[in-house]
Scaffold this active site. Structure first.
Site, short mmCIF file in Angstrom:
data_model
loop_
_atom_site.label_atom_id
_atom_site.label_comp_id
_atom_site.label_asym_id
_atom_site.label_seq_id
_atom_site.Cartn_x
_atom_site.Cartn_y
_atom_site.Cartn_z
CB CYS A 292 -0.90 -0.02 1.23
SG CYS A 292 -1.78 1.52 1.50
CG ASP B 239 -3.73 14.43 -4.08
OD1 ASP B 239 -4.63 13.66 -3.68
OD2 ASP B 239 -3.17 14.31 -5.20
CG ASN C 65 -13.04 9.71 -4.41
OD1 ASN C 65 -14.10 10.36 -4.37
ND2 ASN C 65 -11.93 10.19 -4.93
N GLY D 249 -14.69 6.03 -7.47
CA GLY D 249 -13.49 6.65 -8.00
C GLY D 249 -12.26 6.48 -7.11
CG HIS E 254 -7.45 8.77 0.62
ND1 HIS E 254 -7.48 7.44 0.21
CD2 HIS E 254 -7.80 9.49 -0.47
CE1 HIS E 254 -7.81 7.37 -1.06
NE2 HIS E 254 -8.03 8.60 -1.50
CG HIS F 194 -9.48 13.53 -1.71
ND1 HIS F 194 -8.48 13.70 -2.65
CD2 HIS F 194 -9.85 12.22 -1.80
CE1 HIS F 194 -8.26 12.56 -3.28
NE2 HIS F 194 -9.08 11.64 -2.79
P1 5GP Z 1 -8.51 8.44 -4.63
O1 5GP Z 1 -8.81 8.50 -6.08
O2 5GP Z 1 -8.09 7.08 -4.18
O3 5GP Z 1 -9.58 9.05 -3.77
O4 5GP Z 1 -7.31 9.45 -4.41
C1 5GP Z 1 -6.00 9.08 -4.32
C2 5GP Z 1 -5.20 10.36 -4.30
O5 5GP Z 1 -3.90 10.06 -3.89
C3 5GP Z 1 -5.11 11.03 -5.67
O6 5GP Z 1 -5.64 12.35 -5.60
C4 5GP Z 1 -3.61 11.03 -5.98
O7 5GP Z 1 -3.17 12.22 -6.59
C5 5GP Z 1 -2.98 10.85 -4.61
N1 5GP Z 1 -1.73 10.11 -4.62
C6 5GP Z 1 -1.50 8.92 -5.26
N2 5GP Z 1 -0.23 8.52 -5.03
C7 5GP Z 1 0.32 9.45 -4.20
C8 5GP Z 1 1.62 9.58 -3.62
O8 5GP Z 1 2.51 8.75 -3.79
N3 5GP Z 1 1.83 10.68 -2.85
C9 5GP Z 1 0.86 11.60 -2.62
N4 5GP Z 1 1.18 12.65 -1.85
N5 5GP Z 1 -0.37 11.52 -3.17
C10 5GP Z 1 -0.63 10.46 -3.95
ZN ZN Z 2 -2.27 1.25 3.72
#
Ligand code: 5GP
Ligand code: ZN
Length: 119
Positions: free
Chosen positions: A7, A33, A93, A99, A106, A108
């Site tokens: 992860c 992010d 999400n 999405g 997490h 946002h």
């Molecule tokens: P999800 O689509 O799962 O709600 O959002 C995942 C978020 O994690 C995305 O907005 C993406 O830009 C962010 N993200 C993915 N990988 C990384 C990472 O390695 N570091 C950081 N800081 N953000 C990440």
């Molecule tokens: Zn994890």
């Protein structure tokens, strides 16, 4: 504390990959992010690996409550203006149709002056 070796957010928690830290205590972490949608865009995560909202149990109530209560303070710290003129958007999400791309729970937090790139 349970981490998942595959992860990406568990790797951030363990400092195996870097992040721009916003806040940390013994049970949660907040960081920017990597692809921000808005002038302010950071994520708040539990340090424990919980895959999504779908895995939450009664035992997580206090943790989730503390994460939610932290949002406003951290949003202000990162430059969001106060409610009601400023504020922010909170997004969680969940699953493919929600999405969700990273399967570690997490929140946002997005804010700052509009227009935003998305959202
Ligand atoms: P999800 O689509 O799962 O709600 O959002 C995942 C978020 O994690 C995305 O907005 C993406 O830009 C962010 N993200 C993915 N990988 C990384 C990472 O390695 N570091 C950081 N800081 N953000 C990440
Ligand atoms: Zn994890």
């Amino acid at each position: 504390m349970h981490h998942d070796d595959h992860c990406i957010f568990c790797k951030i928690v363990q400092r195996h990959i870097p992040s721009k830290l916003v806040y940390e205590d013994d049970e949660m972490m907040a960081f920017h992010d990597i692809h921000p949608w808005a002038p302010v865009h950071f994520l708040i995560i539990p340090k424990e690996h919980i895959a999504s909202m779908a895995q939450l149990k009664d035992q997580h109530s206090a943790l989730l409550g503390r994460m939610m209560i932290k949002v406003d303070e951290l949003a202000r710290q990162e430059g969001c203006l106060p409610y009601p003129q400023g504020g922010y958007r909170l997004m969680v999400n969940t699953g493919d149709h929600g999405g969700q791309e990273v399967h570690h729970l997490h929140l946002h937090v997005m804010g700052g002056p509009r227009p935003w790139a998305k959202g």
